[in-house]
Design a protein around this motif. Structure first.
Motif, PDB file in Angstrom:
ATOM      1  N   LEU A 162      27.886  39.290  29.158  1.00 20.86           N
ATOM      2  CA  LEU A 162      28.416  39.883  29.910  1.00 20.86           C
ATOM      3  C   LEU A 162      27.354  40.702  30.977  1.00 20.86           C
ATOM      4  CD1 LEU A 162      32.082  41.398  29.231  1.00 20.86           C
ATOM      5  CD2 LEU A 162      31.344  39.294  30.850  1.00 20.86           C
ATOM      6  N   PRO A 163      27.021  41.094  32.161  1.00 16.04           N
ATOM      7  CA  PRO A 163      28.098  40.690  33.337  1.00 16.04           C
ATOM      8  C   PRO A 163      28.505  39.337  34.170  1.00 16.04           C
ATOM      9  CG  PRO A 163      25.846  41.128  33.880  1.00 16.04           C
ATOM     10  CD  PRO A 163      25.723  42.754  32.550  1.00 16.04           C
ATOM     11  N   LYS A 164      27.449  38.161  33.005  1.00 16.58           N
ATOM     12  CA  LYS A 164      27.404  37.065  33.743  1.00 16.58           C
ATOM     13  C   LYS A 164      28.862  36.409  33.274  1.00 16.58           C
ATOM     14  CE  LYS A 164      23.015  35.060  34.071  1.00 16.58           C
ATOM     15  NZ  LYS A 164      21.487  34.270  33.510  1.00 16.58           N
ATOM     16  N   TYR A 165      28.916  35.526  33.314  1.00 14.66           N
ATOM     17  CA  TYR A 165      30.207  34.359  33.531  1.00 14.66           C
ATOM     18  C   TYR A 165      31.801  35.178  33.050  1.00 14.66           C
ATOM     19  CZ  TYR A 165      26.158  31.524  33.912  1.00 14.66           C
ATOM     20  OH  TYR A 165      25.023  31.323  34.317  1.00 14.66           O
ATOM     21  N   LYS A 166      32.528  36.436  34.024  1.00 12.82           N
ATOM     22  CA  LYS A 166      33.374  36.512  33.096  1.00 12.82           C
ATOM     23  C   LYS A 166      34.632  35.506  33.243  1.00 12.82           C
ATOM     24  CE  LYS A 166      31.936  41.320  34.588  1.00 12.82           C
ATOM     25  NZ  LYS A 166      31.680  42.625  35.805  1.00 12.82           N
ATOM     26  N   GLY A 167      35.237  35.841  32.625  1.00 12.89           N
ATOM     27  CA  GLY A 167      37.216  34.630  33.166  1.00 12.89           C
ATOM     28  C   GLY A 167      36.944  33.681  32.179  1.00 12.89           C
ATOM     29  N   LEU A 168      36.913  32.801  32.761  1.00 12.77           N
ATOM     30  CA  LEU A 168      37.098  31.545  31.227  1.00 12.77           C
ATOM     31  C   LEU A 168      35.642  30.243  32.302  1.00 12.77           C
ATOM     32  CD1 LEU A 168      40.856  30.555  32.472  1.00 12.77           C
ATOM     33  CD2 LEU A 168      39.718  31.862  30.223  1.00 12.77           C
ATOM     34  N   HIS A 169      35.692  29.092  30.758  1.00  9.14           N
ATOM     35  CA  HIS A 169      34.355  28.324  30.995  1.00  9.14           C
ATOM     36  C   HIS A 169      33.389  28.764  31.099  1.00  9.14           C
ATOM     37  CE1 HIS A 169      38.097  25.156  32.006  1.00  9.14           C
ATOM     38  NE2 HIS A 169      38.241  26.349  33.399  1.00  9.14           N
TER      39      HIS A 169
END
Ligand code: GAR
Length: 196
Positions: A113-120
């Motif tokens: 984080l903060p990269k790629y919040k959420g899924l996949h």
């Protein structure tokens, strides 16, 4: 001794690593493992570790998140935890729930984080051509995967990596990172921890 409630939805490998770390001189103990999925594999693992378990299925509540969260809060608060650790708990929580546990709820997320919040997250890191992936433990605030970061574990992305292969290498890092951050957190230490 601080009390930690761990919320899961699935296999619970992070829950096991947290629970197994809370022994001896550790300043906390697990007081509850709660799942929103009745058959979650982590429930049997928690029972085998002698931890109280509970299930609050989300499905009967339909779209009524407020009622689901009120049911969750009732069960969690009955266990009187000092800290709530989300460990693969795959329901989005509203500010009502989050504010109820403000300053005492942690989450582990499988990205830097903060990269790629959420899924996949792993697939997105590979597709972006990143050199590194990893995991983050953060305080839970009303912004999804957006609270203060307390620790990160970095793992190299290798040529030809698939999301599954990368996830299999990040998961052991999660198992190192989360217990280390939790132990610091219950001692009042919120400095960022970096693991390689
Ligand atoms: C873990 O990889 C965790 O980081 C992820 O779910 C997995 C749960 O595995 N959490 C999220 O994606 C949260 N958005 P586990 O049940 O074996 O601990």
């Amino acid at each position: 001794m601080k009390r930690v409630a761990i919320l899961i939805s699935g296999g619970g490998s992070n829950m096991v690593s947290l629970a197994q770390s809370m022994t001896g001189a550790h300043p906390a103990r697990p007081c509850l493992v709660l799942s929103n999925v009745a058959g979650a594999g982590g429930l049997a693992k928690a029972e085998a570790l002698g931890i109280d378990t509970a299930v609050v299925p989300h499905k009967p509540f339909g779209k009524d998140r407020a009622a689901f969260e009120a049911a969750l809060i009732e069960v969690i608060d009955a266990a009187a935890p000092d800290v709530i650790a989300l460990a693969g708990f795959m329901r989005i929580l509203t500010p009502v729930f989050i504010n109820h546990y403000a300053g005492r709820m942690l989450n582990i997320h499988p990205s830097l984080l903060p990269k790629y919040k959420g899924l996949h997250t792993h697939l997105r890191a590979i597709e972006a051509g990143d050199a590194q992936a990893g995991c983050s433990v953060h305080e839970v605030t009303a912004e999804l995967d957006g609270g203060p970061i307390l620790g990160q574990g970095r793992v190299a992305i290798e040529a030809g990596d698939t999301a599954e292969a990368l996830a299999a290498r990040v998961l052991p890092m999660e198992h190192r990172l989360y217990p280390a951050v939790l132990e610091r957190f219950v001692q009042g230490n919120r400095e960022m921890l970096l693991l390689d």
